[in-house]
Design an enzyme around this catalytic site. Sequence first.
Site, PDB file in Angstrom:
ATOM      1  N   GLY A  10       0.804  -1.226   0.000  1.00 18.23           N
ATOM      2  CA  GLY A  10       0.000   0.000   0.000  1.00 18.23           C
ATOM      3  C   GLY A  10       0.834   1.271   0.000  1.00 18.23           C
ATOM      4  O   GLY A  10       0.510   2.238  -0.691  1.00 18.23           O
ATOM      5  N   ASN A  11       1.941   1.244   0.752  1.00 18.01           N
ATOM      6  CA  ASN A  11       2.753   2.457   0.880  1.00 18.01           C
ATOM      7  C   ASN A  11       3.369   2.906  -0.449  1.00 18.01           C
ATOM      8  O   ASN A  11       3.688   4.076  -0.629  1.00 18.01           O
ATOM      9  CB  ASN A  11       3.864   2.239   1.907  1.00 18.01           C
ATOM     10  N   LYS A 126     -10.221 -10.305   9.178  1.00 22.02           N
ATOM     11  CA  LYS A 126      -9.363  -9.356   8.451  1.00 22.02           C
ATOM     12  C   LYS A 126      -9.966  -7.943   8.515  1.00 22.02           C
ATOM     13  O   LYS A 126     -11.028  -7.680   7.940  1.00 22.02           O
ATOM     14  CB  LYS A 126      -9.252  -9.817   6.981  1.00 22.02           C
ATOM     15  N   LYS A 208      -2.774 -10.096  -0.593  1.00 23.71           N
ATOM     16  CA  LYS A 208      -2.055  -9.909  -1.869  1.00 23.71           C
ATOM     17  C   LYS A 208      -0.715 -10.642  -1.904  1.00 23.71           C
ATOM     18  O   LYS A 208      -0.260 -11.028  -2.973  1.00 23.71           O
ATOM     19  CB  LYS A 208      -1.868  -8.416  -2.178  1.00 23.71           C
ATOM     20  N   LYS A 270       3.796 -12.322   4.345  1.00 27.11           N
ATOM     21  CA  LYS A 270       4.909 -12.176   3.386  1.00 27.11           C
ATOM     22  C   LYS A 270       5.866 -13.361   3.509  1.00 27.11           C
ATOM     23  O   LYS A 270       6.323 -13.921   2.512  1.00 27.11           O
ATOM     24  CB  LYS A 270       5.650 -10.852   3.621  1.00 27.11           C
TER      25      LYS A 270
END
Length: 307
Positions: A10-11, A126, A208, A270
């Site tokens: 997002g960043n 979530k 994602k 991740k």
Amino acid sequence: MSRIVIAIGGNAILNPTRGSPVEQKILIDNTCMEIAEIIRRGYDVVLTHGNGPQIGNILAMQEECGIVHPQPLDVCGAQTQGLLGYSLQQSLDNTLRESGIKKQVVTVLTQVIVDESCSSFGNPTKPIGIYYPEKRAQEMIAQGIKMIHDKKGYRRVVPSPEPVAIVEEEIIAKLVQEGVVMIAAGGGGIPVIRKKGLLMGVEAVIDKDLTGSLLASSIGAETFQILTDVEKASLNYGKENQVDLDEITVSEAERYVKEGHFGKGSMEPKILAALRFIKKGGKTAIISSLDKALPALDGKAGTRVVA
Ligand code: ADP
Ligand code: MG
């Protein structure tokens, strides 16, 4: 040519201080300059991206507007693939053109089949979107919307099931083969299931990083790179005895996950995404920051998960 799937957070695409459209564009252009450098190095790039803030904004607009009928989450997810796909596609096209690299950039609206039996459907955890004040949150709870309460206030929670298969994987692989720069599976993909062979959207979001990993394995990428806002994954993160990780094996990664070193919903997916990719035969999985994307590919930055 080496095939790489790059997942950006997002960043890299949304200004945390609610940037104006101009500020947004600067941020996206900056991100695309880094991606263009990777393309210049000779990698065949498939880019995927998060959509947390964007889907949150769409939900907030729907709720506060009160005039239009709210859309289900799969439709909101599809909207974010369009809006971010457009921004990235145009910016990357311009950056490549300015660098004299002749390549087409294409965004694929991507549906991802999720695990229907996933426990997250019965027990959504979530958090997405904005924080709501107590009064508004209670109204929403009364309407049947699931919310959680933390230090900053109330937030909606939704199911985030496991991604199982990418519906458009064949065409994505074909276009990469043709030398097209792809933007695919944005926001973790549009969540769908198959009923009697037919696709239908479901009320969920997909992580994602986990979808990026699945995409990388499905299209036979050699490298899977996750770009976020920290340069490395760490043990004892944020504590005095923090240890930044350069290289970890799959079994070390699994042990560290069990020991709870990685933030749920942030660094943990991740690490899981990276180790799944390696377990399925992928060559290189790297987590790093956007500005260290190139040195990380050369093994000089970031955290690598190896077999
Ligand atoms: P993205 O939008 O790129 O997916 P996230 O916020 O979901 O980014 O994940 C990155 C964040 O994970 C970092 O900013 C950091 O605060 C957090 N984090 C949690 N645990 C760890 C850890 N063990 N090592 C490094 N970062 C961690
Ligand atoms: Mg994230």
